[in-house]
Each structure stands twice: as C-alpha cells, then as structure tokens.
Design a protein around this motif. Structure first.
Motif, PDB file in Angstrom:
ATOM      1  N   THR A 126      33.953   4.265  22.300  1.00  0.00           N
ATOM      2  CA  THR A 126      33.862   5.718  22.424  1.00  0.00           C
ATOM      3  C   THR A 126      35.146   6.280  23.016  1.00  0.00           C
ATOM      4  O   THR A 126      35.664   7.296  22.543  1.00  0.00           O
ATOM      5  N   ARG A 127      35.684   5.603  24.051  1.00  0.00           N
ATOM      6  CA  ARG A 127      36.936   6.065  24.650  1.00  0.00           C
ATOM      7  C   ARG A 127      38.090   5.986  23.654  1.00  0.00           C
ATOM      8  O   ARG A 127      38.933   6.877  23.587  1.00  0.00           O
ATOM      9  N   GLU A 128      38.149   4.876  22.902  1.00  0.00           N
ATOM     10  CA  GLU A 128      39.213   4.721  21.903  1.00  0.00           C
ATOM     11  C   GLU A 128      39.100   5.780  20.822  1.00  0.00           C
ATOM     12  O   GLU A 128      40.102   6.371  20.409  1.00  0.00           O
ATOM     13  N   ASP A 129      37.872   6.015  20.363  1.00  0.00           N
ATOM     14  CA  ASP A 129      37.666   7.043  19.341  1.00  0.00           C
ATOM     15  C   ASP A 129      38.058   8.412  19.874  1.00  0.00           C
ATOM     16  O   ASP A 129      38.692   9.205  19.175  1.00  0.00           O
ATOM     17  N   PHE A 130      37.683   8.667  21.124  1.00  0.00           N
ATOM     18  CA  PHE A 130      38.028   9.948  21.737  1.00  0.00           C
ATOM     19  C   PHE A 130      39.546  10.095  21.835  1.00  0.00           C
ATOM     20  O   PHE A 130      40.109  11.155  21.570  1.00  0.00           O
ATOM     21  N   GLY A 131      40.198   8.971  22.220  1.00  0.00           N
ATOM     22  CA  GLY A 131      41.652   8.996  22.322  1.00  0.00           C
ATOM     23  C   GLY A 131      42.321   9.287  20.987  1.00  0.00           C
ATOM     24  O   GLY A 131      43.295  10.046  20.916  1.00  0.00           O
ATOM     25  N   LYS A 132      41.792   8.686  19.927  1.00  0.00           N
ATOM     26  CA  LYS A 132      42.332   8.913  18.585  1.00  0.00           C
ATOM     27  C   LYS A 132      42.147  10.364  18.160  1.00  0.00           C
ATOM     28  O   LYS A 132      43.047  10.984  17.587  1.00  0.00           O
ATOM     29  N   ILE A 133      40.956  10.890  18.442  1.00  0.00           N
ATOM     30  CA  ILE A 133      40.672  12.292  18.092  1.00  0.00           C
ATOM     31  C   ILE A 133      41.595  13.213  18.868  1.00  0.00           C
ATOM     32  O   ILE A 133      42.155  14.175  18.325  1.00  0.00           O
ATOM     33  N   GLN A 134      41.777  12.905  20.153  1.00  0.00           N
ATOM     34  CA  GLN A 134      42.637  13.724  21.003  1.00  0.00           C
ATOM     35  C   GLN A 134      44.082  13.695  20.503  1.00  0.00           C
ATOM     36  O   GLN A 134      44.765  14.732  20.453  1.00  0.00           O
ATOM     37  N   LYS A 135      44.547  12.495  20.118  1.00  0.00           N
ATOM     38  CA  LYS A 135      45.918  12.367  19.615  1.00  0.00           C
ATOM     39  C   LYS A 135      46.082  13.123  18.303  1.00  0.00           C
ATOM     40  O   LYS A 135      47.099  13.793  18.078  1.00  0.00           O
ATOM     41  N   HIS A 136      45.064  13.023  17.438  1.00  0.00           N
ATOM     42  CA  HIS A 136      45.098  13.751  16.167  1.00  0.00           C
ATOM     43  C   HIS A 136      45.203  15.248  16.418  1.00  0.00           C
ATOM     44  O   HIS A 136      46.005  15.940  15.771  1.00  0.00           O
ATOM     45  N   GLU A 137      44.424  15.751  17.356  1.00  0.00           N
ATOM     46  CA  GLU A 137      44.444  17.186  17.652  1.00  0.00           C
ATOM     47  C   GLU A 137      45.788  17.605  18.232  1.00  0.00           C
ATOM     48  O   GLU A 137      46.303  18.691  17.929  1.00  0.00           O
ATOM     49  N   THR A 138      46.382  16.730  19.055  1.00  0.00           N
ATOM     50  CA  THR A 138      47.700  17.025  19.633  1.00  0.00           C
ATOM     51  C   THR A 138      48.752  17.123  18.538  1.00  0.00           C
ATOM     52  O   THR A 138      49.557  18.068  18.510  1.00  0.00           O
ATOM     53  N   TYR A 139      48.750  16.121  17.634  1.00  0.00           N
ATOM     54  CA  TYR A 139      49.711  16.161  16.531  1.00  0.00           C
ATOM     55  C   TYR A 139      49.456  17.359  15.626  1.00  0.00           C
ATOM     56  O   TYR A 139      50.404  18.013  15.164  1.00  0.00           O
TER      57      TYR A 139
END
Length: 396
Positions: free
Chosen positions: A29-42
């Motif tokens: 869940t943390r990894e998925d959240f991190g990926k989503i967060q990075k996607h939103e940042t980019y």
C-alpha cells in the motif's frame, strides 16, 4: 500441559503469519501510494512546463515520457494536426531529427563490442572509395566522426546528394585545422559513420536500425520511412513561423543516419529505458549504450561521448541553456584513456530537429531517471532543453 503448549504455539504461528501478511500488504500500500504520489508530482510538473512552452511558442502538440526507476509516465498534449484537431496519442509519429545520431552511434559501438569494427581505425579502411592522395580523409578515424572532431562542417552543399558526390567531395577535402583538434557539430561525420555501417553489413542504415535496435527494444518498425499503414498517425510538422512543413524525405537525404528517424513516444520510452540502463535491456545493447555514453573529449562546458553530450550535475550552466546550440568550432582536449570511463552520476543528453519538429532526450543513469520530449513544431534549442531538464529536476 503439552496440549496447552501446542495450542499456544499454533496461535502464535497464525498471528505471526497474519502479521507478516498484514505488513506485506501495508508495504504494498505504501509503495502504491508512493507511485501514485510520484505520478501526480510529475503530472503537475510536466503539465506546467508543457503549458508554458506550448503557449510561448504556439506548439500544436507534444508527447512527453519520463522514466523514474521502474516506472514510466507518459503525458500527451494538443493536436497532431491543426487542420483537423486530431489529438496526439502514444501512437502519433514524430520526426526525431538528430536523435537519429544516437542510433547510428549505438550500432557503431555494438560493432566494436562484437569485434566487427574498430572505432580507432581510419574511415578509409572501411570505405576505400573515399581514399585519395589529395585528401586528408584517410586521417579520419570512426571515433572522430562520432565525436564531431573530424573537422567537417554542419552540412555539405545542397548539390551533394548521394554517395558518389560525397566521394568526389572527400577526394579533395582538407580540414581547416588538424583533425581531432576541434569540435564542430556535423551531420556529415555521423552520416559517414552510417555509410561505414552500411558497407560493413551490406545493408542500409534504415534496415540496420530496424533489425538491431527497434526489433530488440520492441519499438514500432518505422525506421526512416513511414509505411502507408502508419501514415494516418504521422503528425503534421510546423516551422518556427507556424507554417506547415513538408515531411522529411528519407530518400533524398544525403546522410540519413544523422537525422532521418521517425518514432512514437511509446517507441522512445523503450529507447529511453535502454539509455537509462534498466535491467530488461538486452545485454548487447546495454554494453553498447555504455560505450556511447563514455566521454572521449573535453570541450570546456561539457564532454563529448559517441554523440551523447556529457554534463557534470554540478555545472550551474545546466540551468541556463543558450537559445541556440553552439555548433563550433571549439577547441578540444582528448581525455586520457584512464579517464574515458562510463559514469552514472552525470547528465547525458541530445537534441534533435527537422523543419517542423523538435525532440530532446536526457538521462541520469545513477538515478535511473530520464525524459523524452517530442514536439510537432520547430522551436529554439534552448527552450526544449530547459523544459526537459526542468522536468527531471535539473536546477532545483
């Protein structure tokens, strides 16, 4: 008592398995959240950068891909043709211009790695038709061609349109300065390197790129010609003045290995992954890519690999790219052999352009980070370079 002990141990094991599963689920869940967060940042950064760029230069369409670790993020903007408003998609075809040079250099590096070519050997060893007593062409090595140190101009006369006329030109050619003493950006040099590959393999540079790079990297087999079945996806290009630009004709290009490749953003994502050095890259391509990304000469503000330009990440000039590329001539210092080593903590990049398109690729191998920008309008070199570097955090 023994029975009670067994019951307690069972409870502990069940709880342990539950906790392990729960911890794993929490980690996912943390990894998925991190990926989503990075996607939103980019997404926020790329949208802001592309909006400013497209508004400033009235660019119809753009396709941008970012690789960060094992994640690829692709963003599409605007239209591939102003006349019909057809949107840019992952399958829209762009002309990548001088990014073609990276593909030609990669083939040369692979040939050196497998022993079929020596980059230190003279051009005329592979193309004896360019040999003439009145010419200095026999003093040019293949590595001179790939590092822009042969002494050739950017382009030759428009009257030189084929290999026979190129051979005639080379038969009396003399450099203005000693070969290897200056850096001067040249389509001619890379075009001649492509001719060496054609001679060695008895095949066109177009087919060699398709066979040895596009196919292994699962890229669309476009090459330098857009077949009829792909024509509907071929973007319309626009000149700096905003006028429709004719598509670049591979058949009439004297040095197609320097500037004739076409590609989609999906294709360039695959090439970018190889340039970054992701683990799924075929070993022969990864080794050759490292060869091309190894610096050979120092040009003051940067170092030159085989086509790739190599920059220190500590260079403050990266934040202030000039509007127009300095094409030289510039004095060079050849790096000692012990300093010609592949480094990961650098910025490697290359721009490209044709009459109606612009492109940029940049990678930082240490961070497994890279970006590609494809535009269907010609804009200043500095503008697209600054946009790409901003997206991957250069200058922050």
């Amino acid at each position: 008592m023994k029975k009670l002990f067994l019951i307690l141990m069972t409870i502990i094991l069940v709880n342990s398995e539950f906790m392990t599963s729960a911890n794993a689920a929490a980690l996912e869940t943390r990894e998925d959240f991190g990926k989503i967060q990075k996607h939103e940042t980019y997404k926020t950064t790329v949208t802001a950068v592309s909006s400013q760029l497209m508004q400033q230069y009235n660019i119809p369409g753009a396709a941008i891909t970012v690789i960060d670790g094992d994640q690829t993020y692709t963003y599409l903007f605007g239209s591939m043709n102003q006349a019909n408003g057809k949107p840019v998609t992952e399958n829209t075809i762009f002309e990548v211009g001088s990014i073609t040079k990276l593909f030609t250099a990669l083939l040369c590096a692979e040939a050196e790695d497998n022993g079929s070519m020596k980059l230190s050997y003279p051009l005329t060893d592979y193309c004896p038709e360019f040999t003439d007593n009145k010419s200095a062409s026999s003093q040019i090595s293949v590595i001179n061609l790939l590092t822009h140190t042969a002494g050739f101009p950017l382009n030759l006369s428009e009257q030189i349109t084929n290999k026979a006329k190129t051979a005639e030109y080379l038969s009396t050619w003399q450099p203005e300065k000693a070969i290897g003493s200056q850096w001067q950006y040249s389509n001619v040099g890379i075009g001649l390197a492509a001719m060496v590959l054609e001679k060695q393999n008895n095949n066109s540079i177009n087919e060699l790129i398709k066979e040895k790079i596009l196919l292994p990297l699962a890229m669309t087999p476009l090459g330098m010609e857009v077949a009829e079945k792909y024509q509907a996806n071929y973007a319309q290009g626009y000149s700096a003045e905003g006028k429709t630009a004719p598509h670049f004709d591979y058949g009439h290009a004297p040095f197609p290995g320097a500037y004739s490749l076409k590609a989609t953003i999906s294709d360039m994502s695959n090439f970018l992954a190889a340039a970054v050095g992701l683990s799924n890259t075929p070993e022969n391509i990864k080794k050759a890519m490292h060869n091309t990304q190894t610096p050979r000469v120092d040009i003051g503000s940067m170092q030159q690999g085989l086509v790739w330009q190599v920059h220190s990440l500590q260079d403050d000039n990266l934040k202030h790219e000039p509007e127009n590329l300095n094409l030289g001539p510039l004095p060079v210092n050849w790096l000692p052999k012990e300093q010609q080593i592949y480094k990961t903590n650098v910025l490697l990049d290359k721009t490209g352009g044709t009459g109606g398109f612009r492109s940029y690729i940049a990678v930082i191998p240490e961070k497994k980070l890279g970006v590609v920008i494809l535009l269907n309008k010609y804009i200043p070199n500095g503008a697209i370079v600054t946009a790409g570097r901003t997206i991957i955090g250069i200058g922050e």
